[in-house]
Write a protein that holds these residues in place. Sequence first.
Motif, short mmCIF file in Angstrom:
data_model
loop_
_atom_site.label_atom_id
_atom_site.label_comp_id
_atom_site.label_asym_id
_atom_site.label_seq_id
_atom_site.Cartn_x
_atom_site.Cartn_y
_atom_site.Cartn_z
N SER A 252 -8.80 -1.73 4.95
CA SER A 252 -7.57 -1.44 4.22
C SER A 252 -7.87 -0.76 2.89
CB SER A 252 -6.78 -2.73 3.97
OG SER A 252 -6.27 -3.26 5.17
N ALA A 253 -8.88 -1.25 2.19
CA ALA A 253 -9.24 -0.66 0.91
C ALA A 253 -9.73 0.78 1.10
CB ALA A 253 -10.32 -1.50 0.24
N TYR A 254 -10.48 1.01 2.15
CA TYR A 254 -10.98 2.36 2.46
C TYR A 254 -9.81 3.31 2.68
CZ TYR A 254 -13.23 6.03 5.30
OH TYR A 254 -13.68 7.23 5.83
N HIS A 255 -8.82 2.87 3.44
CA HIS A 255 -7.64 3.71 3.69
C HIS A 255 -6.86 3.97 2.40
CE1 HIS A 255 -3.43 4.53 4.70
NE2 HIS A 255 -3.90 5.14 5.78
N ASP A 256 -6.58 2.90 1.66
CA ASP A 256 -5.69 3.01 0.50
C ASP A 256 -6.34 3.70 -0.70
OD1 ASP A 256 -3.90 1.69 2.10
OD2 ASP A 256 -4.12 -0.25 1.09
N SER A 257 -7.66 3.72 -0.73
CA SER A 257 -8.35 4.33 -1.86
C SER A 257 -8.28 5.85 -1.86
CB SER A 257 -9.84 3.93 -1.84
OG SER A 257 -10.48 4.51 -0.71
N GLY A 258 -7.93 6.41 -0.69
CA GLY A 258 -7.95 7.86 -0.55
C GLY A 258 -9.24 8.39 0.05
N HIS A 259 -10.25 7.53 0.15
CA HIS A 259 -11.53 7.98 0.70
C HIS A 259 -11.41 8.32 2.19
CE1 HIS A 259 -13.36 7.16 -3.05
NE2 HIS A 259 -13.43 5.85 -2.93
#
Length: 227
Positions: free
Chosen positions: A36-43
Amino acid sequence: MRRLLLVLLACAGSPAMAQTVGREPANVGDAAMAASAYHDSGHYEEDLAAVLNEADAWIASEASRHPKPAVVMDIDETSLSNWPVIRADRFAYFPNGPCDALPKGPCGWAAWEKSGKAAAIPGALALFRHARALHVAVFFITGRREAERAATDANLRAAGYAGWSGLVLRPDAARTLSAAAYKAPARAAIEAQGYSIIANIGDQPSDLAGGHAVRGFLLPNPFYRVP
């Protein structure tokens, strides 16, 4: 004496237990939070764009070298994004059931796909349009079932895709075939029509396995795995 024996046995067993610690896989909860963090970070979008830009440049350089150039694209997490259902289901997979409470779950995947609401992945749509401008035929090969053809066709068109040369879906009767087991023969069938598949683009290793393409491009997808 009996207590001493138990202590000695416990101590004797501890090295073996220590050896198993390194075999524990990543915690599923931690992996979900990281995804989820990977998706939401923009990366995630950045990494998608990097691979798609590389594929686009390759297609532009190769198109004129083949009399009948073609590109094969997967659909889910390659051409269309299913992030709303992925997030709502918290990375679980529910094939059946309704999907009428988004952004909350649960959401059944079949209902979601038939709704035709998946949005285009911007870089993939740009690549598709550029390929068509270069007179490169584009074929979609997807793990979706034949029963979803009408909904999938409508979703692709609504998302901006138009002018493709073929849409190959998994036969409804196929229950055990892996993605590679039917996608590779599908590419071979395209080649049999005289096309040279200069690029095969997907988000799963199984999308690219089996050859029948000059070059494959694997998009990032830590959200699920299709064998």
